[in-house]
Design a protein around this motif. Structure first.
Motif, PDB file in Angstrom:
ATOM      1  N   ALA A  95      -0.081   9.502 -18.608  1.00 46.46           N
ATOM      2  CA  ALA A  95       1.237   8.906 -18.728  1.00 46.46           C
ATOM      3  C   ALA A  95       1.905   8.557 -17.813  1.00 46.46           C
ATOM      4  O   ALA A  95       2.593   7.588 -17.464  1.00 46.46           O
ATOM      5  CB  ALA A  95       2.037   9.222 -20.024  1.00 46.46           C
ATOM      6  N   GLU A  96       2.110   9.765 -16.869  1.00 45.81           N
ATOM      7  CA  GLU A  96       3.051   9.595 -15.857  1.00 45.81           C
ATOM      8  C   GLU A  96       2.594   8.744 -14.639  1.00 45.81           C
ATOM      9  O   GLU A  96       3.433   8.085 -14.048  1.00 45.81           O
ATOM     10  CB  GLU A  96       3.295  11.162 -15.466  1.00 45.81           C
ATOM     11  CG  GLU A  96       4.211  11.986 -16.191  1.00 45.81           C
ATOM     12  CD  GLU A  96       4.404  13.378 -15.731  1.00 45.81           C
ATOM     13  OE1 GLU A  96       4.956  14.123 -16.469  1.00 45.81           O
ATOM     14  OE2 GLU A  96       3.673  13.733 -14.686  1.00 45.81           O
ATOM     15  N   GLU A  97       1.330   8.991 -14.182  1.00 47.05           N
ATOM     16  CA  GLU A  97       0.907   8.248 -13.143  1.00 47.05           C
ATOM     17  C   GLU A  97       0.307   7.062 -13.368  1.00 47.05           C
ATOM     18  O   GLU A  97       0.311   6.178 -12.409  1.00 47.05           O
ATOM     19  CB  GLU A  97      -0.347   9.109 -12.619  1.00 47.05           C
ATOM     20  CG  GLU A  97       0.106  10.513 -11.991  1.00 47.05           C
ATOM     21  CD  GLU A  97      -1.020  11.402 -11.405  1.00 47.05           C
ATOM     22  OE1 GLU A  97      -0.909  12.087 -10.862  1.00 47.05           O
ATOM     23  OE2 GLU A  97      -2.283  10.869 -11.555  1.00 47.05           O
ATOM     24  N   THR A  98       0.212   6.357 -14.391  1.00 49.36           N
ATOM     25  CA  THR A  98      -0.454   5.116 -14.984  1.00 49.36           C
ATOM     26  C   THR A  98       0.653   4.453 -16.020  1.00 49.36           C
ATOM     27  O   THR A  98       0.383   3.192 -16.144  1.00 49.36           O
ATOM     28  CB  THR A  98      -1.893   5.022 -15.574  1.00 49.36           C
ATOM     29  OG1 THR A  98      -1.856   5.776 -16.699  1.00 49.36           O
ATOM     30  CG2 THR A  98      -2.732   5.924 -14.688  1.00 49.36           C
ATOM     31  N   GLY A  99       1.145   5.093 -16.772  1.00 53.14           N
ATOM     32  CA  GLY A  99       2.145   4.514 -17.824  1.00 53.14           C
ATOM     33  C   GLY A  99       1.328   4.225 -19.055  1.00 53.14           C
ATOM     34  O   GLY A  99       1.699   3.686 -19.784  1.00 53.14           O
ATOM     35  N   CYS A 166       4.696   5.978 -12.278  1.00 54.94           N
ATOM     36  CA  CYS A 166       5.400   6.384 -11.305  1.00 54.94           C
ATOM     37  C   CYS A 166       4.786   6.248  -9.913  1.00 54.94           C
ATOM     38  O   CYS A 166       3.668   5.454  -9.828  1.00 54.94           O
ATOM     39  CB  CYS A 166       5.639   8.115 -11.353  1.00 54.94           C
ATOM     40  SG  CYS A 166       3.945   8.958 -11.073  1.00 54.94           S
ATOM     41  N   ASP A 167       5.353   6.571  -8.745  1.00 57.43           N
ATOM     42  CA  ASP A 167       4.924   6.196  -7.579  1.00 57.43           C
ATOM     43  C   ASP A 167       3.867   6.865  -6.986  1.00 57.43           C
ATOM     44  O   ASP A 167       3.403   6.981  -5.565  1.00 57.43           O
ATOM     45  CB  ASP A 167       5.909   5.853  -6.567  1.00 57.43           C
ATOM     46  CG  ASP A 167       6.525   7.086  -6.365  1.00 57.43           C
ATOM     47  OD1 ASP A 167       6.333   8.072  -6.776  1.00 57.43           O
ATOM     48  OD2 ASP A 167       7.662   6.866  -5.532  1.00 57.43           O
ATOM     49  N   GLU A 168       3.227   8.063  -7.694  1.00 54.72           N
ATOM     50  CA  GLU A 168       2.488   9.043  -7.117  1.00 54.72           C
ATOM     51  C   GLU A 168       0.803   8.267  -6.778  1.00 54.72           C
ATOM     52  O   GLU A 168       0.285   8.764  -5.986  1.00 54.72           O
ATOM     53  CB  GLU A 168       2.040  10.297  -8.229  1.00 54.72           C
ATOM     54  CG  GLU A 168       1.462  11.399  -7.471  1.00 54.72           C
ATOM     55  CD  GLU A 168       1.374  12.614  -8.531  1.00 54.72           C
ATOM     56  OE1 GLU A 168       0.468  13.423  -7.962  1.00 54.72           O
ATOM     57  OE2 GLU A 168       2.219  12.615  -9.258  1.00 54.72           O
ATOM     58  N   LEU A 169       0.394   7.524  -7.535  1.00 57.87           N
ATOM     59  CA  LEU A 169      -0.920   6.587  -7.233  1.00 57.87           C
ATOM     60  C   LEU A 169      -0.433   5.298  -6.925  1.00 57.87           C
ATOM     61  O   LEU A 169       0.389   4.507  -7.781  1.00 57.87           O
ATOM     62  CB  LEU A 169      -1.760   6.820  -8.284  1.00 57.87           C
ATOM     63  CG  LEU A 169      -2.480   8.242  -8.808  1.00 57.87           C
ATOM     64  CD1 LEU A 169      -3.179   7.932  -9.782  1.00 57.87           C
ATOM     65  CD2 LEU A 169      -3.000   8.912  -7.599  1.00 57.87           C
TER      66      LEU A 169
END
Length: 231
Positions: A95-99, A166-169
């Motif tokens: 959820a955090e890295e891709t939504g 988020c902007d991690e990936l």
């Protein structure tokens, strides 16, 4: 000369999202930042370390009993692994890295971003445990990573909508499975892609994702690498 101690091994969880169709399969991948401490500029699956709060995260449905049992096999020294926390971490990191969300409309309330806004509850019953690898000594960070494969059909919402990521990936996109291994990948990611291709090669896109007969395990706890199969 000071000998640098190896960093502690942390539990981690990764989700391999597989989008299957008549013409083949695609896998969701993104690129880590060039300044990342761990695997900079490499294409990876969504995932990350297990946080203490993951042990208490409410889930709509738990992992299947077979997956739970396999996650408890081959424990490291210290406290035993927590299958609930590992599964929750996989869903939270996705959820955090891709939504993207894998959830159910009926279940305990979740305060995770995405889930809180939609009223969904994370659903671990869709996760299939397929691979495990411990980072070798000598790396800046070390993880005991468990990999789960999930059919993209269970995503709640549009599988192409990464607006909440988020902007991690960066460069998040669906890559045809035969082309994914041509990307700049960590070695273990290459191995997992090969395992996924073999696992799904004999079924059609209409069939449920199969459970592996065994879970391959690259064990680098000690000075000598070891390969095992978790039954």
């Amino acid at each position: 000369m000071t000998v640098q101690e190896s960093p502690p091994i942390r539990d981690a969880a990764t989700i391999v999202l597989l989008r299957r169709h008549a013409g083949g399969s695609s896998v969701l991948m993104g690129m880590r930042g060039v300044k990342a401490v761990f695997m900079p500029s490499k294409y990876v699956f969504p995932g990350g370390a297990v946080d203490p709060a993951d042990a208490l995260a409410p889930l709509a449905r738990p992992l299947s009993e077979m997956n739970r049992r396999r996650l408890l096999e081959e424990p490291r020294e210290g406290p035993p692994p927590d299958p609930h926390a590992i599964a929750a971490a996989a869903l939270r990191e996705l959820a955090e890295e891709t939504g993207l969300l894998i959830g159910a409309s009926q279940g305990p309330a979740s305060n995770w971003p995405g889930y809180a806004e939609t009223g969904l509850s994370p659903d671990a019953s869709k996760l299939h445990y397929v691979f495990r690898a411990i980072t070798p000594p000598g790396r800046p960070r070390r993880f005991d990573a468990r990999f789960f494969v999930v059919d993209a059909d269970v995503i709640s919402g549009d599988p192409d909508d990464f607006g909440r990521a988020c902007d991690e990936l960066s460069h998040l996109h669906w890559v045809p499975l035969p082309e994914a291994r041509a990307l700049d990948l960590p070695f273990i990611t290459e191995v997992v892609l090969a395992e996924i291709a073999e696992l799904t090669g004999s079924v059609t896109h209409h069939d449920p994702l199969p459970l592996p007969d065994t879970v391959p395990f690259f064990d680098n706890r000690g000075s000598a690498p070891r390969f095992a199969q978790i039954v």
